[in-house]
Design a protein around this motif. Structure first.
Motif, PDB file in Angstrom:
ATOM      1  N   ASN A 333       0.816  -1.217   0.000  1.00 41.71           N
ATOM      2  CA  ASN A 333       0.000   0.000   0.000  1.00 41.71           C
ATOM      3  C   ASN A 333       0.846   1.262   0.000  1.00 41.71           C
ATOM      4  N   PHE A 334       2.144   1.124  -0.076  1.00 44.22           N
ATOM      5  CA  PHE A 334       3.086   2.247  -0.159  1.00 44.22           C
ATOM      6  C   PHE A 334       2.948   3.200   1.026  1.00 44.22           C
ATOM      7  N   ASP A 335       2.795   2.597   2.205  1.00 46.05           N
ATOM      8  CA  ASP A 335       2.698   3.399   3.430  1.00 46.05           C
ATOM      9  C   ASP A 335       4.065   3.683   4.045  1.00 46.05           C
ATOM     10  N   ALA A 336       5.083   2.913   3.649  1.00 44.49           N
ATOM     11  CA  ALA A 336       6.411   3.090   4.227  1.00 44.49           C
ATOM     12  C   ALA A 336       7.172   4.185   3.484  1.00 44.49           C
ATOM     13  N   ALA A 337       8.268   4.618   4.084  1.00 46.41           N
ATOM     14  CA  ALA A 337       9.069   5.690   3.488  1.00 46.41           C
ATOM     15  C   ALA A 337      10.046   5.177   2.438  1.00 46.41           C
ATOM     16  N   GLU A 338      10.194   3.846   2.343  1.00 40.93           N
ATOM     17  CA  GLU A 338      11.097   3.264   1.365  1.00 40.93           C
ATOM     18  C   GLU A 338      10.340   2.329   0.431  1.00 40.93           C
ATOM     19  N   LEU A 339      10.899   2.139  -0.738  1.00 42.75           N
ATOM     20  CA  LEU A 339      10.304   1.253  -1.726  1.00 42.75           C
ATOM     21  C   LEU A 339      10.371  -0.183  -1.217  1.00 42.75           C
ATOM     22  N   PRO A 340       9.284  -0.971  -1.375  1.00 39.97           N
ATOM     23  CA  PRO A 340       9.341  -2.385  -0.964  1.00 39.97           C
ATOM     24  C   PRO A 340      10.516  -3.106  -1.622  1.00 39.97           C
ATOM     25  N   THR A 341      11.055  -4.071  -0.898  1.00 48.23           N
ATOM     26  CA  THR A 341      12.331  -4.684  -1.255  1.00 48.23           C
ATOM     27  C   THR A 341      12.371  -5.258  -2.655  1.00 48.23           C
ATOM     28  N   GLU A 342      11.279  -5.886  -3.117  1.00 44.73           N
ATOM     29  CA  GLU A 342      11.352  -6.592  -4.397  1.00 44.73           C
ATOM     30  C   GLU A 342      11.369  -5.675  -5.613  1.00 44.73           C
ATOM     31  N   PHE A 343      11.108  -4.373  -5.423  1.00 43.89           N
ATOM     32  CA  PHE A 343      11.040  -3.459  -6.560  1.00 43.89           C
ATOM     33  C   PHE A 343      12.410  -2.877  -6.901  1.00 43.89           C
ATOM     34  N   GLN A 344      12.605  -2.646  -8.201  1.00 47.38           N
ATOM     35  CA  GLN A 344      13.789  -1.951  -8.701  1.00 47.38           C
ATOM     36  C   GLN A 344      13.370  -0.952  -9.774  1.00 47.38           C
ATOM     37  N   SER A 361       1.049  10.993   0.883  1.00 43.91           N
ATOM     38  CA  SER A 361       1.038   9.927   1.878  1.00 43.91           C
ATOM     39  C   SER A 361       0.218   8.729   1.390  1.00 43.91           C
ATOM     40  N   GLY A 362       0.818   7.521   1.508  1.00 45.45           N
ATOM     41  CA  GLY A 362       0.124   6.301   1.139  1.00 45.45           C
ATOM     42  C   GLY A 362       0.145   5.989  -0.342  1.00 45.45           C
ATOM     43  N   TYR A 363       0.879   6.752  -1.116  1.00 39.78           N
ATOM     44  CA  TYR A 363       0.953   6.545  -2.562  1.00 39.78           C
ATOM     45  C   TYR A 363       2.412   6.512  -3.007  1.00 39.78           C
ATOM     46  N   LEU A 364       2.644   5.755  -4.072  1.00 40.47           N
ATOM     47  CA  LEU A 364       3.901   5.845  -4.805  1.00 40.47           C
ATOM     48  C   LEU A 364       3.675   6.815  -5.960  1.00 40.47           C
ATOM     49  N   ARG A 365       4.376   7.928  -5.933  1.00 35.91           N
ATOM     50  CA  ARG A 365       4.259   8.909  -7.011  1.00 35.91           C
ATOM     51  C   ARG A 365       5.391   8.696  -8.010  1.00 35.91           C
ATOM     52  N   LEU A 366       5.030   8.421  -9.255  1.00 37.03           N
ATOM     53  CA  LEU A 366       5.996   8.383 -10.338  1.00 37.03           C
ATOM     54  C   LEU A 366       5.969   9.721 -11.055  1.00 37.03           C
ATOM     55  N   ILE A 367       7.149  10.241 -11.337  1.00 39.19           N
ATOM     56  CA  ILE A 367       7.288  11.548 -11.968  1.00 39.19           C
ATOM     57  C   ILE A 367       7.554  11.330 -13.457  1.00 39.19           C
ATOM     58  N   GLY A 368       6.669  11.804 -14.306  1.00 45.13           N
ATOM     59  CA  GLY A 368       6.797  11.581 -15.737  1.00 45.13           C
ATOM     60  C   GLY A 368       8.144  12.073 -16.263  1.00 45.13           C
ATOM     61  N   ARG A 369       8.902  11.180 -16.836  1.00 44.12           N
ATOM     62  CA  ARG A 369      10.209  11.530 -17.379  1.00 44.12           C
ATOM     63  C   ARG A 369      10.294  11.121 -18.844  1.00 44.12           C
ATOM     64  N   GLU A 370      11.361  10.452 -19.222  1.00 45.94           N
ATOM     65  CA  GLU A 370      11.601  10.146 -20.621  1.00 45.94           C
ATOM     66  C   GLU A 370      10.811   8.920 -21.076  1.00 45.94           C
ATOM     67  N   SER A 371      10.918   8.622 -22.369  1.00 36.64           N
ATOM     68  CA  SER A 371      10.150   7.530 -22.965  1.00 36.64           C
ATOM     69  C   SER A 371      10.652   6.176 -22.472  1.00 36.64           C
ATOM     70  N   LEU A 372       9.851   5.148 -22.735  1.00 40.59           N
ATOM     71  CA  LEU A 372      10.241   3.799 -22.338  1.00 40.59           C
ATOM     72  C   LEU A 372      11.481   3.318 -23.077  1.00 40.59           C
ATOM     73  N   GLY A 373      11.823   3.947 -24.187  1.00 37.69           N
ATOM     74  CA  GLY A 373      13.028   3.583 -24.915  1.00 37.69           C
ATOM     75  C   GLY A 373      14.273   4.293 -24.431  1.00 37.69           C
ATOM     76  N   SER A 374      14.127   5.185 -23.458  1.00 37.84           N
ATOM     77  CA  SER A 374      15.277   5.946 -22.970  1.00 37.84           C
ATOM     78  C   SER A 374      16.281   5.043 -22.263  1.00 37.84           C
ATOM     79  N   LEU A 375      17.559   5.382 -22.401  1.00 29.61           N
ATOM     80  CA  LEU A 375      18.620   4.676 -21.692  1.00 29.61           C
ATOM     81  C   LEU A 375      19.165   5.511 -20.538  1.00 29.61           C
ATOM     82  N   TYR A 376      18.438   6.544 -20.166  1.00 26.43           N
ATOM     83  CA  TYR A 376      18.950   7.465 -19.150  1.00 26.43           C
ATOM     84  C   TYR A 376      18.023   7.575 -17.942  1.00 26.43           C
ATOM     85  N   GLU A 377      16.811   8.044 -18.154  1.00 28.67           N
ATOM     86  CA  GLU A 377      15.997   8.402 -16.996  1.00 28.67           C
ATOM     87  C   GLU A 377      14.521   8.272 -17.351  1.00 28.67           C
TER      88      GLU A 377
END
Length: 547
Positions: A333-344, A361-377
């Motif tokens: 449920n993304f209640d902790a301050a760190e990413l769950p262990t199995e995720f990378q 609070s209680g959410y994992l926020r992903l910040i829109g960055r580069e495309s899925l083909g990016s090798l950077y970020e």
């Protein structure tokens, strides 16, 4: 009186993408290090006390000083770590491969140390760049020896140019003395993955050969002197399935030898479990275990196989008490301050630019960055697939303002191979669901149609529209070759998207793209904003369940 049946261990012991195992035994604790390639943090270390039950305890290459993978192609990054222990200190040797394609390999080898397996590892010591698959051997006379395969870029030469040996000085923290090529390999060729051992006056050199696909094998040679000459085992390959293509464990090779405190010997090794038909391995290259024994003439053999040298699905457990760990949590449920262990995530040592667990609070926020083909970020957070049949589900709040912003649930192999169920917005301002697939190139297919077994182009009149606001629930159901996506706006009434997706492309054998393919299937959450406005997506939970 009936002799009790010895407990058995089921292979693979580390299911899913966990290749190139290196193992060390410290009393009755066993630690396996495996390759992570472009995934961050680098190197997975699992811990067991009985060889049957394993838990992830560390990813040591977790900061920029130790590892920065930005810009590295798919399947580059961390190759074949070697974990050892001597005089109260863990040693980890690893390669950071910057380039795979073409005649050259840019492969830089490093050493880091730590007093505890899950502590903060030291800044890296540079070793060399002559090849990959390095390892460190601690001799009983106090000397330390560094070995790696050498890459020969010359067209007329064998690219796998043999195994190099050089002494390592822990005081100066440098390789010193003469570099010697001690082993050219067998006729199977592609000699790599060297590990040195010493027993009964012999130095044993364990290598992998035949490439990492269906002709893979493990070879052993020995010498009275550490720098050779080394004689090949006259029996043949120590472990291989190359001549037995019907076995459930295939691609067996690259591995490591160890002994328990009770004097029992085992191998850990790379393996793959292909789907029927296409013989593709979406689970990736996994880690297996085989029991071994020494012959009277001091050669190692695999025990309990119908024919010595074949990998078994079940192997006898060691003479140690069973030690299960607490059950893993697969719902978060993304209640902790760190990413769950199995995720990378991918490549970058600066994850704060990709995601946050504190922005809401209680959410994992992903910040829109580069495309899925990016090798950077790019913002992709995922976990390994560990079974042929599984379901993954998430709930997402996402309000795109232009067509260049997408977020959703993804089944991912690499930047050339994935299936992505995503939310975006059309020119009329409507949020909608679509499926984006990449089938082995950088070209994308957007579809809800299926004609004659081929995926059609995007069909606008079958677009699934969403309410202007509120959570969107997304689910992936995988059954061996088949993937289906579903969505809901209330988590009660679900709509299955009308397309059967070929899940077997989530594998290295599916080909496509450039260069090597050495990883495995992941499932997770993604968010892109190629407009540069960093539109975020908030994920309420992520559930993964195997069937």
């Amino acid at each position: 009186m009936t002799t009790p049946t010895r407990p058995m261990i089921q292979n693979p012991i580390l299911p899913g993408f966990n290749p190139d195992p290196s193992i060390v035994a410290v009393d009755d604790d066993f630690y396996i290090a495996t390759s992570t390639f472009e995934w961050y943090p680098g190197v997975q270390i699992h811990h067991s006390k009985d060889l049957k039950n394993w838990r992830l305890v560390s990813r040591p290459l977790n900061r920029e000083a130790l590892l920065d993978l930005r810009g590295e192609p798919d399947s580059c990054g961390v190759w074949a770590p070697c974990l050892s222990y001597h005089d109260g200190l863990f040693y980890l040797i690893y390669t950071d491969v910057k380039r795979f394609n073409g005649d050259f390999k840019d492969a830089h080898n490093y050493l880091t140390t730590c007093e505890t397996i899950d502590g903060e590892w030291s800044d890296p010591i540079y070793m060399n760049s002559s090849g990959f698959d390095p390892s460190l051997f601690h001799d009983d006379d106090g000397k330390k020896w560094f070995i790696n395969m050498v890459w020969d870029h010359r067209r007329e030469k064998n690219r796998f140019g043999g195994i190099l040996l050089q002494q390592y000085c822990p005081e100066t923290k440098k390789l010193v003395g003469e570099i010697k090529n001690i082993f050219a390999g067998s006729k199977l060729a592609c000699t790599e993955a060297p590990h040195l051992f010493k027993r009964n006056g012999y130095y044993y050199l364990l290598t992998a050969e035949g490439g990492t696909f269906y002709t893979h094998a493990m070879t052993m040679a020995r010498s009275k002197n550490i720098d050779g000459p080394y004689e090949l085992d006259p029996y043949g390959y120590l472990l291989t399935a190359k001549d037995n293509q019907d076995l459930p464990l295939q691609r067996t090779g690259h591995g490591d030898l160890f002994e328990t405190s009770k004097g029992e010997t085992y191998l850990v090794h790379l393996c793959g479990r292909p789907l029927l038909g296409e013989r593709r391995c979406p689970l990736g290259r996994e880690t297996g275990l085989q029991k071994t024994y020494w012959t009277d003439d001091n050669w190692l053999r695999v025990e309990n196989a119908v024919t010595d040298g074949l990998p078994e699905l079940q192997v006898p457990a060691p003479n140690l008490p069973e030690h299960p760990w607490p059950a893993e949590q697969h719902s978060h449920n993304f209640d902790a301050a760190e990413l769950p262990t199995e995720f990378q995530w991918l490549r970058t040592p600066n994850p704060e630019r990709l995601f946050s667990l504190t922005a809401r609070s209680g959410y994992l926020r992903l910040i829109g960055r580069e495309s899925l083909g990016s090798l950077y970020e790019h913002a992709l957070v995922a976990r390994r697939q560990e079974a042929f049949k599984y379901s993954a589900q998430t709930a997402m709040e996402f309000y795109p303002t232009n067509f260049q912003q997408t977020a959703g649930l993804i089944c991912y192999y690499n930047s050339n191979k994935f299936h992505y169920c995503y939310v975006s917005i059309d020119d009329e301002g409507n949020r909608f669901i679509d499926v984006m697939s990449c089938l082995g190139s950088q070209d994308l297919t957007l579809t809800f149609g299926l004609r004659d077994g081929h995926i059609d182009a995007f069909i606008t009149d079958k677009r699934f529209l969403l309410p202007k606001d509120g959570l969107v629930y997304l689910r992936a159901d995988v059954d061996h070759h088949l993937l289906n996506f579903s969505f809901s706006v209330d988590e009660v009434h679900w709509t299955k998207l009308p397309i059967n997706l070929d899940y077997s492309i989530i594998s290295d054998e599916a080909g496509g793209g450039d260069g090597a393919h050495f990883t495995g299937g992941f499932v997770g959450m993604a968010c892109q904003d190629v407009s540069g406005q960093q539109c975020p997506a908030d994920f309420d939970y992520f559930n993964y369940s195997e069937q």
